[in-house]
Structure formats: C-alpha cells, structure tokens
Design an enzyme around this catalytic site. Structure first.
Site, PDB file in Angstrom:
ATOM      1  CD  GLU A  11      -2.871  -1.225   2.355  1.00 31.86           C
ATOM      2  OE1 GLU A  11      -4.040  -1.579   2.248  1.00 31.86           O
ATOM      3  OE2 GLU A  11      -2.323  -1.048   3.453  1.00 31.86           O
ATOM      4  N   GLY A  77     -13.001  -3.854   2.375  1.00 32.30           N
ATOM      5  CA  GLY A  77     -14.100  -4.674   1.866  1.00 32.30           C
ATOM      6  C   GLY A  77     -15.369  -3.840   1.809  1.00 32.30           C
ATOM      7  CG  MET A 174      -8.604  -5.432   9.253  1.00 31.64           C
ATOM      8  SD  MET A 174      -7.725  -6.961   8.889  1.00 31.64           S
ATOM      9  CE  MET A 174      -7.407  -7.594  10.522  1.00 31.64           C
ATOM     10  CD  GLU A 175      -5.019  -1.666   9.038  1.00 31.26           C
ATOM     11  OE1 GLU A 175      -5.720  -1.207   8.099  1.00 31.26           O
ATOM     12  OE2 GLU A 175      -4.666  -2.854   9.098  1.00 31.26           O
ATOM     13  CG  ASP A 198     -12.526  -7.867   0.127  1.00 29.98           C
ATOM     14  OD1 ASP A 198     -11.385  -7.453   0.353  1.00 29.98           O
ATOM     15  OD2 ASP A 198     -13.429  -7.832   0.977  1.00 29.98           O
TER      16      ASP A 198
HETATM   17  N1  ADE Z   1      -9.262  -5.116   3.868  1.00 26.75           N
HETATM   18  C1  ADE Z   1      -9.617  -5.439   2.612  1.00 26.75           C
HETATM   19  N2  ADE Z   1     -10.696  -6.233   2.610  1.00 26.75           N
HETATM   20  C2  ADE Z   1     -11.037  -6.423   3.900  1.00 26.75           C
HETATM   21  C3  ADE Z   1     -12.057  -7.156   4.550  1.00 26.75           C
HETATM   22  N3  ADE Z   1     -12.939  -7.871   3.853  1.00 26.75           N
HETATM   23  N4  ADE Z   1     -12.117  -7.128   5.904  1.00 26.75           N
HETATM   24  C4  ADE Z   1     -11.208  -6.416   6.608  1.00 26.75           C
HETATM   25  N5  ADE Z   1     -10.215  -5.711   6.044  1.00 26.75           N
HETATM   26  C5  ADE Z   1     -10.136  -5.707   4.701  1.00 26.75           C
END
Ligand code: ADE
Length: 231
Positions: A11, A77, A174-175, A198
């Site tokens: 990233e 996501g 996640m951050e 995703d």
């Molecule tokens: N980063 C990218 N896709 C994610 C997901 N599905 N859950 C958590 N962090 C992500």
C-alpha cells in the site's frame, strides 16, 4: 507536513517511490520515510496490520513528526451493493465495530468513558479528495461514508450484513478508526481513503487476491493527486 499511513508494504510502495530527498528513521519497528512528494513535505509509513499498529503509528506521527494532517490509505471490503470492487470510499466518519461494552449497557461500537466514538473525516480533505477523484480517476465510483474498522478480516455475509445494518458502514478494514482516534486525541485532521478490493462476503478471500493490486493502484493515484492539492 502530511503523514500517510498504509498498513501493508504494497500500500505504501509506490508512494515511497514517488518521494525525493528521503530520510528513513525506524521507531517501534516501523520505517518512517520523510521527504517530499511532488515538492510537498510528507512522511510515509507502513504501520502493519490492525488497530494497535495503526494507533501507535498515528501517535508517532503526532509526537515525532508534528504532522498537520494524517491520511490513511489502502484497501477495504465493501459493505454495500452499490460500492464495487475498485471504487473509492472516503471517510465521512469512522468507528471501531469490535468495541463492545454492551455488557455494561453501552451500545456496540461505543468506547466507554470517552467523549466520542465516531471520528469525523476532515471536511476540507474530503472535498479536496472528491475533486481529485473526479479529475484523476473519473471512471471510478467515489463514495463518502462510514468506515468501520476492527481486528478482523470480514469474509462472511452474515457479519457483513450486521456491519451494514448496525453501523451503516460503507466499507470495512482493520486500522482506519484507530488511526482516526489517535489523530482526534492529538487534534490532527485526518482522512481515510480506501479502494475496494473485495465485497467482505464469502468471496472476499478470492476477490482480495485478484483485485488487491488494482485497488491499491487507485488509492495511490488519488493520494498523489491529493498531496499536490493540499500539502
Ligand atoms: N481489507 C480489505 N478487505 C477487507 C475485509 N474484507 N475485511 C477487513 N479488512 C479488509
């Protein structure tokens, strides 16, 4: 100076490549690349994955680099049907979906004994980023909404539905909310810029692998344009 945090090396790799006059310092196991990007003062860092890494990194940017803004870039996501892989989400605000003191009577997501649990993205940065998206990635959908963060890769449609319904989340990662909390505690404007890799459902793991690189390309392009505009 502007601080730019990505969780994973992919990233931040292209951002580091775009830097001139680079000086590298290591703190808390993180390499901070300080220099200029397109003539603007910046510090680019890979925090590592998860909320603790994000928060620690944000605090170092505040204490050591005295940044006047923090951008958290990367991938996420999607939690909504209309937000497609490759699209960009800008944080109108963000919270931690795995903060759970419901046993004490707090709503899920609320941090006990804190003035706030939902951290707003800086309005000027949001406007600037929107303008940059329209100019540099006009073919891509841009959404301004809530980013929900937790120490969890979401790849389950029931969890995804819960995140969308409980919090009105646009995307999950996640951050971001942890970095935002660190920024807020230090009175630093912030923005999360995430490209969708995703759909956070049962296909997430497969899609993630296929679309990660493309999503990162979009977020990097946008961050570079934004730096030119605001830093
Ligand atoms: N980063 C990218 N896709 C994610 C997901 N599905 N859950 C958590 N962090 C992500």
């Amino acid at each position: 100076m502007i601080g730019i945090i990505g969780a994973m090396s992919q990233e931040v790799a292209n951002l580091k490549e775009a830097m001139d006059n680079v000086k590298v310092e290591e703190t808390a196991g993180m390499e901070f690349f300080q220099g200029t990007i397109k003539g603007r003062e910046a510090v680019v860092v890979r925090s590592g994955i998860g909320k603790v890494n994000g928060a620690v990194c944000g605090q170092i940017l505040a204490d050591h680099y005295h940044v006047d803004a923090i951008i958290n870039t990367g991938i996420a996501g999607s939690l909504r049907n209309e937000i497609n892989i490759g699209d960009i989400v800008l944080s109108r605000d963000t919270l931690q979906h795995d903060m759970d003191a419901t046993g004490f009577g707090y709503p899920v997501g609320q941090i006990p004994q804190m003035e706030k649990s939902v951290f707003e993205g800086d309005q000027a940065l949001i406007e600037a980023a929107k303008e940059c998206c329209a100019r540099v990635v006009p073919e891509i959908g841009v959404h301004v909404g809530r980013v929900v963060s937790g120490d969890q890769f979401v790849s389950d449609k029931a969890k995804k539905a819960w995140l969308a319904e409980t919090f009105g989340g646009y995307c999950t990662e996640m951050e971001g909310a942890a970095i935002a909390q660190a920024a807020w505690l230090n009175h630093i404007p912030f923005l999360i810029i995430r490209a969708i890799s995703d759909k956070a459902d049962d296909s997430a793991e497969m899609d993630y692998e296929e679309f990660e690189a493309k999503a990162i390309e979009h977020s990097v392009k946008l961050v570079l344009a934004l730096l030119e505009k605001v830093a």
